[in-house]
Scaffold this motif. Structure first.
Motif, PDB file in Angstrom:
ATOM      1  N   MET A   4       0.842  -1.194   0.000  1.00 36.90           N
ATOM      2  CA  MET A   4       0.000   0.000   0.000  1.00 36.90           C
ATOM      3  C   MET A   4       0.879   1.247   0.000  1.00 36.90           C
ATOM      4  SD  MET A   4      -2.829   1.250   2.819  1.00 36.90           S
ATOM      5  CE  MET A   4      -3.831  -0.215   2.575  1.00 36.90           C
ATOM      6  N   GLY A   5       0.713   2.108  -1.004  1.00 36.86           N
ATOM      7  CA  GLY A   5       1.501   3.312  -1.110  1.00 36.86           C
ATOM      8  C   GLY A   5       1.050   4.385  -0.137  1.00 36.86           C
ATOM      9  N   ARG A   6       1.745   5.546  -0.238  1.00 37.49           N
ATOM     10  CA  ARG A   6       1.419   6.638   0.675  1.00 37.49           C
ATOM     11  C   ARG A   6       0.001   7.124   0.470  1.00 37.49           C
ATOM     12  NH1 ARG A   6       5.476  11.631   1.027  1.00 37.49           N
ATOM     13  NH2 ARG A   6       6.711   9.933   1.932  1.00 37.49           N
ATOM     14  N   MET A   7      -0.424   7.233  -0.802  1.00 38.67           N
ATOM     15  CA  MET A   7      -1.779   7.697  -1.086  1.00 38.67           C
ATOM     16  C   MET A   7      -2.818   6.728  -0.507  1.00 38.67           C
ATOM     17  SD  MET A   7      -3.746   9.980  -2.272  1.00 38.67           S
ATOM     18  CE  MET A   7      -2.586  10.974  -3.229  1.00 38.67           C
ATOM     19  N   GLY A   8      -2.562   5.434  -0.645  1.00 38.44           N
ATOM     20  CA  GLY A   8      -3.484   4.448  -0.105  1.00 38.44           C
ATOM     21  C   GLY A   8      -3.593   4.534   1.401  1.00 38.44           C
ATOM     22  N   ARG A   9      -2.444   4.764   2.063  1.00 40.31           N
ATOM     23  CA  ARG A   9      -2.475   4.903   3.517  1.00 40.31           C
ATOM     24  C   ARG A   9      -3.261   6.135   3.937  1.00 40.31           C
ATOM     25  NH1 ARG A   9       2.995   3.181   3.010  1.00 40.31           N
ATOM     26  NH2 ARG A   9       3.699   5.359   3.151  1.00 40.31           N
ATOM     27  N   VAL A  36      -5.685   7.545   2.291  1.00 41.71           N
ATOM     28  CA  VAL A  36      -7.113   7.288   2.069  1.00 41.71           C
ATOM     29  C   VAL A  36      -7.679   6.404   3.170  1.00 41.71           C
ATOM     30  CG1 VAL A  36      -8.773   6.169   0.521  1.00 41.71           C
ATOM     31  CG2 VAL A  36      -6.975   7.621  -0.421  1.00 41.71           C
ATOM     32  N   PHE A  37      -6.914   5.397   3.576  1.00 44.32           N
ATOM     33  CA  PHE A  37      -7.371   4.500   4.639  1.00 44.32           C
ATOM     34  C   PHE A  37      -7.549   5.253   5.953  1.00 44.32           C
ATOM     35  CE2 PHE A  37      -6.263   1.671   8.201  1.00 44.32           C
ATOM     36  CZ  PHE A  37      -7.282   0.729   8.069  1.00 44.32           C
ATOM     37  N   VAL A  38      -6.560   6.084   6.306  1.00 46.53           N
ATOM     38  CA  VAL A  38      -6.650   6.862   7.546  1.00 46.53           C
ATOM     39  C   VAL A  38      -7.818   7.837   7.484  1.00 46.53           C
ATOM     40  CG1 VAL A  38      -5.485   8.572   8.977  1.00 46.53           C
ATOM     41  CG2 VAL A  38      -4.210   6.618   8.086  1.00 46.53           C
ATOM     42  N   ALA A  39      -8.002   8.484   6.315  1.00 47.23           N
ATOM     43  CA  ALA A  39      -9.118   9.411   6.174  1.00 47.23           C
ATOM     44  C   ALA A  39     -10.456   8.695   6.319  1.00 47.23           C
ATOM     45  CB  ALA A  39      -9.043  10.125   4.824  1.00 47.23           C
ATOM     46  N   GLY A  40     -10.543   7.476   5.783  1.00 51.29           N
ATOM     47  CA  GLY A  40     -11.770   6.709   5.931  1.00 51.29           C
ATOM     48  C   GLY A  40     -12.046   6.345   7.385  1.00 51.29           C
TER      49      GLY A  40
END
Length: 270
Positions: free
Chosen positions: A1-6, A8-12
């Motif tokens: 999982m890249g930085r953008m994915g992380r 997005v996950f944290v924001a969710g």
């Protein structure tokens, strides 16, 4: 999982936590007369004071709030003190089979609370402790000790035994060693344990519903649960206003003492 994915996950995850809080605040502010029967997403007015007054005075949340404050503060302090003494006995005192005593005390956290409800109810009814503040305080202290003992014992095992040996050589008794050496050095761990136990007692619902029924004895979470049936005709705004009020003490406690809590947890998991 890249930085953008992380990200997005944290924001969710943040959104999942904040959305219920947003709905709670919005609907707690809604006047009862303007509530449409379903949760609203927009502000319909500002009736928080009226809703809180109804929940506090007419619904009896105020008496339960004071009772829970008493339970959480007194039982949290007593449980931490008892747990600290038990941890000192297991770690420092030359008692036989310390591992046995550790598991005996810690086993209080391993069994579901529901297992004890029926025996407790019968015992409290026979001993005239049902629906009394003393009865709830006794069970809250007993319930809170095992986990506090686990946290404090973990921190105490990190303390150099040379401190105890030096104090004993200087003529100090074990009681003096406990109060003058270990307690000052474990202030952060004791504080973290108290925060945990305060929150656990404050948020209790099951024991409060089982062992009490009077408004001035019942803890605030149990009183809030019965508020739904009593004020169903008033709609959720009164209930949500009560929920907003009872969530304030634990939130303030963690915001004010978050540094102490983090230091205590770090010391307990070393």
């Amino acid at each position: 999982m890249g930085r953008m994915g992380r990200h997005v996950f944290v924001a969710g995850c943040v959104a999942l936590w904040l959305l219920p809080l947003y709905l709670l605040v919005v609907n707690a502010l809604t006047p009862v007369a303007e509530y449409e029967g379903k949760p609203g997403w927009t502000f319909q007015g500002f009736a928080l004071v009226d809703n809180v007054r109804t929940a506090w005075d007419e619904a009896g949340i105020g008496d339960s709030f004071q009772a829970s404050l008493l339970y959480a503060v007194v039982c949290g302090l007593v449980a931490v003190l008892v747990a600290a003494m038990a941890a000192f006995a297991v770690v420092v005192l030359p008692i036989p089979r310390p591992a046995f005593w550790f598991w005996l005390i810690y086993s209080g956290t391993l069994f579901p609370l529901q297992v004890f409800l029926a025996p407790l109810f019968g015992l409290y009814a026979d001993a005239n402790l049902y629906d009394t503040r003393l009865g709830l305080m006794l069970v809250y202290v007993a319930w809170a000790v095992p986990f506090a003992f686990f946290l404090i014992r973990n921190q105490m095992t990190t303390m150099p035994p040379e401190l105890t040996e030096a104090a004993l050589i200087d003529g100090a008794s074990f009681i003096r060693v406990f109060w003058s050496v270990h307690v000052p050095l474990m202030r952060s761990g004791l504080g973290a344990a108290f925060l945990f136990q305060f929150t656990a007692v404050w948020n209790d619902l099951l024991l409060g519903l089982t062992l009490s029924r009077s408004g001035d004895v019942q803890p605030v979470m149990a009183s809030l649960a019965t508020l739904r049936a009593t004020y169903a005709s008033s709609g959720p705004p009164v209930i949500l206003a009560g929920a907003l009020v009872v969530s304030v003490p634990t939130l303030l406690l963690f915001l004010v003492f978050r540094g102490l809590f983090l230091r205590g947890m770090a010391a307990s998991v070393r």
